[in-house]
Write an enzyme that holds these catalytic residues in place. Structure first.
Site, mmCIF file in Angstrom:
data_model
loop_
_atom_site.group_PDB
_atom_site.id
_atom_site.type_symbol
_atom_site.label_atom_id
_atom_site.label_comp_id
_atom_site.label_asym_id
_atom_site.label_seq_id
_atom_site.Cartn_x
_atom_site.Cartn_y
_atom_site.Cartn_z
ATOM 1 N N LYS A 166 0.814 -1.214 0.000
ATOM 2 C CA LYS A 166 0.000 0.000 0.000
ATOM 3 C C LYS A 166 0.850 1.269 0.000
ATOM 4 O O LYS A 166 0.483 2.262 -0.624
ATOM 5 C CB LYS A 166 -0.949 -0.007 1.198
ATOM 6 C CG LYS A 166 -2.025 -1.070 1.089
ATOM 7 C CD LYS A 166 -2.999 -1.021 2.261
ATOM 8 C CE LYS A 166 -4.091 -2.065 2.099
ATOM 9 N NZ LYS A 166 -5.070 -2.035 3.204
ATOM 10 N N LYS A 261 -7.923 -11.235 -4.570
ATOM 11 C CA LYS A 261 -9.014 -11.255 -3.609
ATOM 12 C C LYS A 261 -10.087 -10.248 -4.005
ATOM 13 O O LYS A 261 -9.784 -9.149 -4.487
ATOM 14 C CB LYS A 261 -8.471 -10.914 -2.216
ATOM 15 C CG LYS A 261 -9.490 -11.050 -1.101
ATOM 16 C CD LYS A 261 -8.836 -10.767 0.246
ATOM 17 C CE LYS A 261 -9.852 -10.849 1.377
ATOM 18 N NZ LYS A 261 -9.248 -10.564 2.695
ATOM 19 N N LYS A 264 -13.097 -4.080 -2.331
ATOM 20 C CA LYS A 264 -13.775 -2.817 -2.600
ATOM 21 C C LYS A 264 -12.851 -1.851 -3.328
ATOM 22 O O LYS A 264 -13.296 -0.977 -4.069
ATOM 23 C CB LYS A 264 -14.256 -2.212 -1.276
ATOM 24 C CG LYS A 264 -14.939 -0.854 -1.397
ATOM 25 C CD LYS A 264 -16.271 -0.943 -2.098
ATOM 26 C CE LYS A 264 -16.964 0.418 -2.117
ATOM 27 N NZ LYS A 264 -18.250 0.371 -2.835
#
Length: 396
Positions: A166, A261, A264
């Site tokens: 990230k 995976k 969202k």
């Protein structure tokens, strides 16, 4: 916490809402009548999974407030909560503090938090058995995070896989400090409630291991005789939590890539089925989802990740065993299987969508549920904070 069987939430006299004089009117609903998934439990002894006749083991878990929970969140976490609440003392919360580690829509956070809480209840979380609350409503989460941070080597955090991924996406030095330290907050979420077990997917085990390592480190630094000399009870300050990993549904993959995976954060909404998607939209997403050119359908073929993912989803929402699904679907074409899967998903989600509409129509009801849940969580959390601050030498 005793598992009562009433379907309404009874506010205690200490509740914030009862002190303000709110009247009560509650929705009534049945718990989700879905098949019970089996769990693997990584325990230090065989007694860990058997609740005492007088005291249940405790389970905690949470989901970020997206406001639009997708099928992966539901099948990988929330659906399993419905089963766990019948066996354990359970605390389920909306982790809104985690939601701000990356850029987010300020206008949407409040609504998404409430909508996520409503979906918890719509999915079958029973407030007579579980405490449901918002993470930021229990201030001890942040306080414990700070206390734990003083004992957390920075090298542990820099090795976390999700931080590496990230922070790279955020541009390295532009990434927020919270992106580095949020695993400490996650550890605080778990340790704050003296958790025995934490439901986790395979990809989340690293975070739980950090929580376990931190608990052991703090126990060694401040527990035992050192704590007793300061007036405490001595011994361990924190329990060492164990993971609960469901055998199926722990990791639902994207509809557009069977190796990623369901998330969202994926740019395409086509990659996921949201719990509130319409019937037509669900059918369209499944019709367009990525498949392969192999003949027949099968589980556990590494060359067919999309096939394994879609069969696994069908297994869970249909309530059939793996063997039953394989027998039913082994000779099917994708053209036959996709409508079958779409119908099963739609049928499974329909009562959830109906209950969600009922719950969101009762704004005061949801407020009371979250207030009562936060009150209960605070009682447990304050005890943990008191013990740690005492052991660390604070003037309390």
């Amino acid at each position: 916490m005793a598992a009562a069987h009433a379907t309404s939430l009874i506010l205690s006299s200490s509740s914030r809402f009862s002190r303000l004089g709110y009247s009560t009117r509650f929705l009534r609903h049945n718990t989700n009548p879905l098949p019970v998934p089996r769990f693997r439990c990584y325990c230090s002894s065989s007694d860990e999974t058997s609740p005492s006749p007088s005291l249940k083991k405790r389970v905690v878990s949470g989901v970020q407030p997206t406001g639009s929970i997708h099928l992966g969140n539901y099948l990988g976490a929330i659906k399993n909560w419905v089963t766990l609440q019948d066996t354990y003392e359970t605390l389920f919360f909306i982790v809104d503090l985690h939601a701000i580690t990356l850029p987010y829509d300020v206008q949407e956070l409040r609504k998404a938090t409430r909508d996520t809480a409503a979906l918890y209840l719509a999915c079958g979380v029973d407030i007579s058995k579980a405490s449901v609350f918002v993470q930021s409503h229990v201030r001890a989460h942040v306080e414990l995070m700070w206390l734990l941070s003083s004992s957390t080597p920075i090298g542990w955090l820099q090795k976390m896989t999700q931080f590496k991924e990230k922070s790279r996406k955020e541009g390295g030095e532009n990434a927020s400090v919270s992106l580095l330290t949020y695993p400490v907050l996650m550890a605080a979420d778990i340790l704050l409630y003296k958790s025995d077990f934490v439901p986790v997917g395979e990809d989340q085990k690293q975070h739980l291991e950090l929580a376990r390592d931190l608990a052991q480190r703090v126990n060694n630094l401040y527990g035992g005789r050192k704590w007793k000399k300061l007036g405490g009870r001595g011994g361990s300050i924190f329990k060492i939590p164990e993971p609960l990993i469901p055998q199926v549904g722990a990791r639902v993959m994207s509809l557009t890539d069977g190796l990623s995976k369901m998330s969202k954060s994926a740019p395409s909404d086509q990659s996921r089925i949201n719990l509130l998607d319409s019937k037509d939209l669900i059918a369209d997403k499944i019709k367009r989802c990525k498949t392969d050119s192999f003949a027949g359908l099968e589980f556990d073929n590494a060359e067919r990740p999309e096939c394994n993912n879609l069969l696994s989803v069908y297994q869970i929402v249909s309530g059939n065993t793996k063997e039953e699904v394989m027998e039913e679907c082994k000779n099917m074409s994708w053209g036959t299987f996709k409508p079958l899967l779409a119908d099963a998903v739609i049928e499974h989600l329909s009562p959830i969508q109906v209950r969600y509409e009922e719950i969101t129509a009762e704004s005061a009801y949801l407020d009371k549920v979250l207030s009562e849940g936060a009150d209960r969580a605070t009682e447990i959390a304050e005890s943990t904070i008191h013990n740690l601050k005492q052991a660390m030498g604070f003037y309390i």
